[in-house]
Structure formats: structure tokens, C-alpha cells
Design a protein around this motif. Structure first.
Motif: not given
Length: 282
Positions: A185-207
Motif C-alpha cells: 500500500p505504501q509503494a502503490l503510487p510509485g508502482i502505478i507510475t511505473g505501470v502507466i509509463l510502461g503502458l504508455e510506451r506500449a500504446a504508442g508502439e508501432t513496430a
């Protein structure tokens, strides 16, 4: 000699100038896409199928395809990534093996996305015989996203003060209970940040999706995870390079939709992070 206050002002001025140099092109680019693409946004553009060789109609299949791939990526990368981060941060010994694993994770994060696409083509499309499909694209994007999720989640877990673990253990909690009820629970904000960064990269990938999931054009929406799908990044590539006579406003309108899609994910993540940060006790 230059006084301390003068040196501080010069340093702040240089830092501000550098920040403006970095941010200004991004603001100009976003503003230009917004200016050029706003005229294309309409109900038909967002909720209709493309027609006339994709020179008219909408981008609904591409929007839904991007959504499906992003959700599939999250289902693959989040449980595996967070689980691996918990093991590395809370259970793994600090030895040569774990250090080598961390170095490998960092190196995997820097591999070009086209390499992941070829890997997904060989493993999921051909070897496992999933074909060009949503599941093959989601698995490929999930593997590509894993290093980002693992690294950021592990850092978030390690940032939780060790005293929290000691107090929980002294009260009789097991190691897993401490991780689940105190550390996560205490680490959740940082974990969410990493997840969203990864998903944003995935959403914009073409190759990666070019080899594993994306279709040039589909007259209907996918009906299962084993169907091909259109996706905004690949659709934008297609209408910008492969379709002669494509109206410019449709190209910029598609780019604007993709940009809003990513920014919306960022907004949701920001709201979730703010909610959990308010609940922190340190």
C-alpha cells in the motif's frame, strides 16, 4: 569574485533556460497537432468505421484495437512485473545472481521495440501458432513493458522505510502479510507510475504490433483475442505513408486521438497516485 547570491541566480537562470529549451518543442508540437487535428474530431470520426480507402469515416476500430492491446499488455505485464519486483526487493538475497538479473532487466529496457516485435513474431505468431492476433500483440507488448514495470516497482518497494517492516514483523505478521498489508500500500503510487509509463510506451508502439497484431484495414471489429485488430499507431503510420491523397486533417486527427488516449492514461494515473499518497503515513 562573484557573490553567492549572484552565483545562485545564474544557476537558477541556466536551469530555467534549459528547462524551457526542453519543454518548448514539446509544447509547440502538441499545440500544432491540436491545431491541425481539432477540425477532424467529430462523432463520425470517433465512432464510425473508415471508408473510401480510409480517406473518410472514422477510426473506431483503431481506438478499440489500441484499447484491447493496452488492456492485454496490462494483464500480462502488471502481475508478472510487480511479482518479480516483490521477489527482488523483499525476498532475493543480495548476491551476484540477483545483481546480474537487475543488470539484465536494465538492458532489456533499452532494446529497440522492433526486436521485441521479431521475437513475438517468432514465438507467439509462428511457434505457438497464435497467428497475427490481439493475444500475440498483447504478449509481445507485455514482455516489452516488463523491464520498466519491474524496475520502477522495485524502486518504489525499496523506498518504503525499513522501520515499517520491522514494526509489522514485531507484531507477529509473517513476511507475506507485511508485504501485502504494509509495504505494497505504501509503494502503490510509485508502482502505478511505473505501470502507466510502461503502458504508455506500449500504446504508442508501432513496430511490435506490426509483426504480431495490427492489420492494414479491417471492415469489422475483432470478435476474439485470436483476431487481428487495427491500432492507432499503425493506422497513423499507414495513412501517413501508404495511402496516397490522404487528407492531412485525418492524419493529424488520428495523431490527436492517440495523444489524448495517452494523456488520459496519465491523468487517471495522476488521480490514483494522489489518492494513495494522501493515505501515506510517512
Amino acid at each position: 569574485m562573484v557573490s553567492r547570491q549572484t552565483s545562485q541566480r545564474i544557476a537558477f537562470g541556466v536551469i530555467t533556460l534549459v528547462a524551457l529549451i526542453v519543454v518548448a518543442p514539446i509544447v509547440l508540437m502538441v499545440g500544432y497537432i491540436l491545431f491541425e487535428g481539432a477540425g477532424a474530431i467529430s462523432w463520425e470520426f470517433l465512432f464510425r468505421m473508415p471508408r473510401d480507402g480510409m480517406k473518410a469515416g472514422g477510426v473506431l476500430p483503431a481506438i478499440l484495437g489500441t484499447f484491447y492491446l493496452t488492456v492485454g499488455t496490462a494483464l500480462v505485464s502488471v502481475p508478472l512485473g510487480v511479482g518479480a519486483a516483490i521477489y527482488l526487493a523483499e525476498y532475493a538475497a543480495d548476491n551476484a545472481l540477483t545483481r546480474a538479473i537487475r543488470i539484465a532487466i536494465i538492458n532489456l529496457a533499452g532494446i529497440p521495440s522492433v526486436v521485441y516485435g521479431l521475437f513475438g513474431l517468432g514465438l507467439f505468431v509462428l511457434f505457438l501458432n497464435f497467428g497475427t492476433s490481439i493475444i500475440a500483440g498483447s504478449l509481445t507488448l507485455g514482455i516489452m513493458t516488463l523491464p520498466i514495470v519491474i524496475s520502477t516497482a522495485e524502486e518504489a518497494l525499496r523506498a518504503v522505510p525499513q522501520s515499517f517492516r520491522l514494526v509489522s514483523t514485531s507484531l507477529g505478521s509473517s513476511s507475506w502479510q507485511t508485504v501485502r498489508q504494509v509495504v505494497l500500500p505504501q509503494a502503490l503510487p510509485g508502482i502505478i507510475t511505473g505501470v502507466i509509463l510502461g503502458l504508455e510506451r506500449a500504446a504508442g508502439e508501432t513496430a511490435p504490433i506490426l509483426f504480431t497484431a495490427a492489420a492494414f484495414f479491417l471492415p469489422q471489429l475483432p470478435e476474439s483475442i485470436f483476431d487481428q485488430t487495427m491500432a492507432l499507431p499503425y493506422h497513423l503510420f499507414v495513412i501517413s505513408t501508404q495511402v496516397p491523397g490522404m487528407p492531412v486533417r485525418i492524419q493529424y486527427g488520428t495523431a490527436l486521438v492517440l495523444l489524448v488516449f495517452v494523456l488520459f492514461m496519465n491523468l487517471v494515473a495522476t488521480l490514483i497516485r494522489r489518492h494513495y499518497r494522501r493515505q501515506r503515513v510517512w
